[in-house]
Structures are given as structure tokens and as C-alpha cells.
Design a protein around this motif. Structure first.
Motif, PDB file in Angstrom:
ATOM      1  N   ALA A 193     -24.694  -7.355  -3.555  1.00 24.23           N
ATOM      2  CA  ALA A 193     -23.263  -7.309  -3.258  1.00 24.23           C
ATOM      3  C   ALA A 193     -22.535  -6.848  -4.511  1.00 24.23           C
ATOM      4  CB  ALA A 193     -22.767  -8.684  -2.824  1.00 24.23           C
ATOM      5  N   THR A 194     -21.729  -5.791  -4.385  1.00 27.82           N
ATOM      6  CA  THR A 194     -21.096  -5.201  -5.567  1.00 27.82           C
ATOM      7  C   THR A 194     -19.579  -5.317  -5.593  1.00 27.82           C
ATOM      8  OG1 THR A 194     -21.057  -3.038  -4.472  1.00 27.82           O
ATOM      9  CG2 THR A 194     -22.948  -3.521  -5.908  1.00 27.82           C
ATOM     10  N   VAL A 195     -18.935  -4.986  -4.482  1.00 23.30           N
ATOM     11  CA  VAL A 195     -17.468  -4.914  -4.428  1.00 23.30           C
ATOM     12  C   VAL A 195     -16.990  -5.493  -3.105  1.00 23.30           C
ATOM     13  CG1 VAL A 195     -15.477  -3.346  -4.341  1.00 23.30           C
ATOM     14  CG2 VAL A 195     -17.338  -2.885  -5.928  1.00 23.30           C
ATOM     15  N   LEU A 196     -15.869  -6.178  -3.158  1.00 21.67           N
ATOM     16  CA  LEU A 196     -15.192  -6.675  -1.968  1.00 21.67           C
ATOM     17  C   LEU A 196     -13.919  -5.867  -1.781  1.00 21.67           C
ATOM     18  CD1 LEU A 196     -14.636  -8.808   0.298  1.00 21.67           C
ATOM     19  CD2 LEU A 196     -13.532 -10.192  -1.485  1.00 21.67           C
ATOM     20  N   GLY A 197     -13.743  -5.286  -0.616  1.00 26.29           N
ATOM     21  CA  GLY A 197     -12.500  -4.624  -0.258  1.00 26.29           C
ATOM     22  C   GLY A 197     -11.659  -5.582   0.560  1.00 26.29           C
ATOM     23  N   ILE A 198     -10.386  -5.691   0.226  1.00 26.84           N
ATOM     24  CA  ILE A 198      -9.465  -6.606   0.916  1.00 26.84           C
ATOM     25  C   ILE A 198      -8.250  -5.810   1.365  1.00 26.84           C
ATOM     26  CG2 ILE A 198      -8.066  -8.687   0.733  1.00 26.84           C
ATOM     27  CD1 ILE A 198      -9.863  -9.533  -1.627  1.00 26.84           C
ATOM     28  N   GLY A 199      -8.031  -5.777   2.676  1.00 28.85           N
ATOM     29  CA  GLY A 199      -6.880  -5.074   3.209  1.00 28.85           C
ATOM     30  C   GLY A 199      -7.284  -3.755   3.845  1.00 28.85           C
ATOM     31  N   PRO A 200      -6.333  -2.850   3.995  1.00 28.23           N
ATOM     32  CA  PRO A 200      -4.956  -2.932   3.522  1.00 28.23           C
ATOM     33  C   PRO A 200      -4.151  -3.979   4.294  1.00 28.23           C
ATOM     34  CG  PRO A 200      -5.247  -0.970   4.864  1.00 28.23           C
ATOM     35  CD  PRO A 200      -6.588  -1.605   4.725  1.00 28.23           C
ATOM     36  N   ASP A 201      -3.199  -4.548   3.577  1.00 32.64           N
ATOM     37  CA  ASP A 201      -2.322  -5.541   4.185  1.00 32.64           C
ATOM     38  C   ASP A 201      -1.032  -5.603   3.379  1.00 32.64           C
ATOM     39  OD1 ASP A 201      -1.343  -7.748   5.758  1.00 32.64           O
ATOM     40  OD2 ASP A 201      -3.418  -8.318   6.107  1.00 32.64           O
ATOM     41  N   LYS A 202      -0.147  -6.474   3.797  1.00 32.89           N
ATOM     42  CA  LYS A 202       1.126  -6.645   3.104  1.00 32.89           C
ATOM     43  C   LYS A 202       0.864  -7.114   1.675  1.00 32.89           C
ATOM     44  CE  LYS A 202       3.499  -7.889   7.370  1.00 32.89           C
ATOM     45  NZ  LYS A 202       4.138  -8.977   8.137  1.00 32.89           N
ATOM     46  N   ASN A 203       1.638  -6.572   0.736  1.00 32.44           N
ATOM     47  CA  ASN A 203       1.500  -6.975  -0.666  1.00 32.44           C
ATOM     48  C   ASN A 203       1.574  -8.483  -0.829  1.00 32.44           C
ATOM     49  OD1 ASN A 203       1.227  -4.370  -1.585  1.00 32.44           O
ATOM     50  ND2 ASN A 203       3.279  -4.238  -2.469  1.00 32.44           N
ATOM     51  N   SER A 204       2.494  -9.113  -0.135  1.00 31.40           N
ATOM     52  CA  SER A 204       2.685 -10.552  -0.288  1.00 31.40           C
ATOM     53  C   SER A 204       1.426 -11.331   0.087  1.00 31.40           C
ATOM     54  CB  SER A 204       3.871 -11.025   0.555  1.00 31.40           C
ATOM     55  OG  SER A 204       3.672 -10.711   1.926  1.00 31.40           O
ATOM     56  N   LYS A 205       0.728 -10.907   1.127  1.00 30.03           N
ATOM     57  CA  LYS A 205      -0.503 -11.583   1.542  1.00 30.03           C
ATOM     58  C   LYS A 205      -1.639 -11.323   0.553  1.00 30.03           C
ATOM     59  CE  LYS A 205      -1.699 -11.708   5.918  1.00 30.03           C
ATOM     60  NZ  LYS A 205      -2.019 -11.229   7.287  1.00 30.03           N
ATOM     61  N   ILE A 206      -1.780 -10.080   0.128  1.00 29.26           N
ATOM     62  CA  ILE A 206      -2.826  -9.730  -0.829  1.00 29.26           C
ATOM     63  C   ILE A 206      -2.592 -10.467  -2.152  1.00 29.26           C
ATOM     64  CG2 ILE A 206      -3.862  -7.857  -2.181  1.00 29.26           C
ATOM     65  CD1 ILE A 206      -4.567  -7.332   0.658  1.00 29.26           C
ATOM     66  N   ASN A 207      -1.342 -10.484  -2.604  1.00 30.14           N
ATOM     67  CA  ASN A 207      -1.025 -11.140  -3.878  1.00 30.14           C
ATOM     68  C   ASN A 207      -1.358 -12.622  -3.872  1.00 30.14           C
ATOM     69  OD1 ASN A 207      -0.169  -8.717  -4.932  1.00 30.14           O
ATOM     70  ND2 ASN A 207       2.008  -9.130  -4.593  1.00 30.14           N
ATOM     71  N   LYS A 208      -1.108 -13.311  -2.757  1.00 28.31           N
ATOM     72  CA  LYS A 208      -1.461 -14.733  -2.656  1.00 28.31           C
ATOM     73  C   LYS A 208      -2.951 -14.948  -2.898  1.00 28.31           C
ATOM     74  CE  LYS A 208       2.122 -16.145   0.597  1.00 28.31           C
ATOM     75  NZ  LYS A 208       2.417 -16.560   1.955  1.00 28.31           N
ATOM     76  N   LEU A 209      -3.718 -13.981  -2.489  1.00 26.97           N
ATOM     77  CA  LEU A 209      -5.171 -14.085  -2.561  1.00 26.97           C
ATOM     78  C   LEU A 209      -5.739 -13.704  -3.920  1.00 26.97           C
ATOM     79  CD1 LEU A 209      -7.485 -14.757  -0.586  1.00 26.97           C
ATOM     80  CD2 LEU A 209      -7.559 -12.332  -0.016  1.00 26.97           C
ATOM     81  N   VAL A 210      -5.156 -12.699  -4.572  1.00 29.88           N
ATOM     82  CA  VAL A 210      -5.790 -12.140  -5.773  1.00 29.88           C
ATOM     83  C   VAL A 210      -4.962 -12.247  -7.060  1.00 29.88           C
ATOM     84  CG1 VAL A 210      -7.130 -10.525  -4.389  1.00 29.88           C
ATOM     85  CG2 VAL A 210      -4.958  -9.779  -5.376  1.00 29.88           C
ATOM     86  N   SER A 211      -3.807 -12.888  -7.012  1.00 28.65           N
ATOM     87  CA  SER A 211      -2.936 -12.904  -8.193  1.00 28.65           C
ATOM     88  C   SER A 211      -3.576 -13.584  -9.408  1.00 28.65           C
ATOM     89  CB  SER A 211      -1.587 -13.567  -7.869  1.00 28.65           C
ATOM     90  OG  SER A 211      -1.801 -14.912  -7.496  1.00 28.65           O
ATOM     91  N   HIS A 212      -4.569 -14.423  -9.194  1.00 30.92           N
ATOM     92  CA  HIS A 212      -5.229 -15.104 -10.293  1.00 30.92           C
ATOM     93  C   HIS A 212      -6.333 -14.269 -10.945  1.00 30.92           C
ATOM     94  CE1 HIS A 212      -7.912 -15.737  -6.911  1.00 30.92           C
ATOM     95  NE2 HIS A 212      -8.862 -16.066  -7.765  1.00 30.92           N
ATOM     96  N   LEU A 213      -6.655 -13.117 -10.364  1.00 30.63           N
ATOM     97  CA  LEU A 213      -7.738 -12.281 -10.884  1.00 30.63           C
ATOM     98  C   LEU A 213      -7.226 -11.304 -11.936  1.00 30.63           C
ATOM     99  CD1 LEU A 213      -9.563 -11.408  -7.520  1.00 30.63           C
ATOM    100  CD2 LEU A 213     -10.121 -13.218  -9.166  1.00 30.63           C
ATOM    101  N   ASN A 214      -8.155 -10.880 -12.819  1.00 35.30           N
ATOM    102  CA  ASN A 214      -7.836  -9.892 -13.850  1.00 35.30           C
ATOM    103  C   ASN A 214      -8.159  -8.494 -13.375  1.00 35.30           C
ATOM    104  OD1 ASN A 214      -6.984 -11.760 -15.867  1.00 35.30           O
ATOM    105  ND2 ASN A 214      -9.114 -12.247 -16.274  1.00 35.30           N
ATOM    106  N   LEU A 215      -7.435  -7.518 -13.925  1.00 33.05           N
ATOM    107  CA  LEU A 215      -7.747  -6.126 -13.657  1.00 33.05           C
ATOM    108  C   LEU A 215      -9.131  -5.807 -14.192  1.00 33.05           C
ATOM    109  CD1 LEU A 215      -4.345  -4.479 -14.629  1.00 33.05           C
ATOM    110  CD2 LEU A 215      -5.243  -4.798 -12.319  1.00 33.05           C
TER     111      LEU A 215
END
Length: 136
Positions: A113-135
Motif C-alpha cells: 500500500a503506497t498512497v491513499l486518495g481521498i475525494g474529491p469532496d468539499k474542502n471543509s470535509k477533506i480538511n476535517k480529515l487531513v488538517s493534522h497531516l504534514n505536506l
């Protein structure tokens, strides 16, 4: 095609932004090119999953995402378990999520397993999920 899509989206007067999150594992050795290829696989799989959805909201989000230039963000997690947990959290929130498993032709063992794709979806929903992650 995209001009017509943009006109359609603008006519709907949608008041939100969309994006796709690509989350790569940082615990496995992948070259920059390998990460780029795996992210491309994830983006295509997410697009295909959204395109095949019968959900009207998913279709609307997909149209807006396409018309706005397909915004993406690339992030990282520490390992496999983090990827699985994030996928489960996305699915609980009703967000499309797809894990890419490598074919094993080059740098990694088949089934990694290498990469997880999430979405596309509303920014607000994606941000709730990934805001704690680093670039990446």
C-alpha cells in the motif's frame, strides 16, 4: 468540454470549493518519480470511483472539482496503519477513499500500500480529515 462544464457549474451557483487529497506513506523507500506515479494512480482511481457513483451530490462535487482545475494536496503519513485508519475515517464521513497497491514491477513488493486518495469532496470535509497531516 471544460468551458461547457464550467458554465454548467457556474449556473448551479455552488458556494463551496473542492479538492482531492493524496496521502503517501513516508515509511517506505520510494523515489520522487515513484511517489508521483502512485499519486497519479490514486487520483485516477478516485476520479473513476466518483464518476461511477450514482450519488447526485458526488456528481455535483466532481463537476465542480473538474471545472475548478482539479485542486489537489499531497500529504504524508507515517505508515500502513495510518493509511488504513485514514481510509476508514474518510468512509465514515462519506468521503470517497481509495488505496493504491503497488504492482511490484519496480521498487516495491507487489501488494504494498503506497498512497491513499481521498475525494474529491468539499474542502471543509477533506480538511476535517487531513488538517493534522504534514505536506509531503
Amino acid at each position: 468540454m471544460f468551458n461547457n462544464l464550467l458554465k454548467t457549474v457556474l449556473a448551479k451557483n455552488l458556494s463551496y470549493s473542492t479538492k482531492l487529497a493524496l496521502v503517501a506513506r513516508s515509511d517506505i523507500k520510494m523515489s520522487k518519480g515513484k511517489i508521483a506515479a502512485q499519486c497519479a494512480h490514486a487520483a485516477i482511481l478516485c476520479f473513476q470511483k466518483a464518476q461511477c457513483s450514482a450519488n447526485k451530490e458526488t456528481q455535483e462535487i466532481l463537476e465542480l472539482w473538474l471545472a475548478s482545475g482539479q485542486p489537489k494536496i499531497v500529504l504524508r503519513v507515517g505508515g500502513h496503519n495510518d493509511l488504513i485508519t485514514l481510509q476508514e475515517e474518510a468512509e465514515k464521513l462519506g468521503i470517497l477513499a481509495v488505496i493504491v497497491y503497488d504492482a511490484g514491477h519496480t521498487q516495491l513488493d507487489a501488494g504494498t500500500a503506497t498512497v491513499l486518495g481521498i475525494g474529491p469532496d468539499k474542502n471543509s470535509k477533506i480538511n476535517k480529515l487531513v488538517s493534522h497531516l504534514n505536506l509531503l
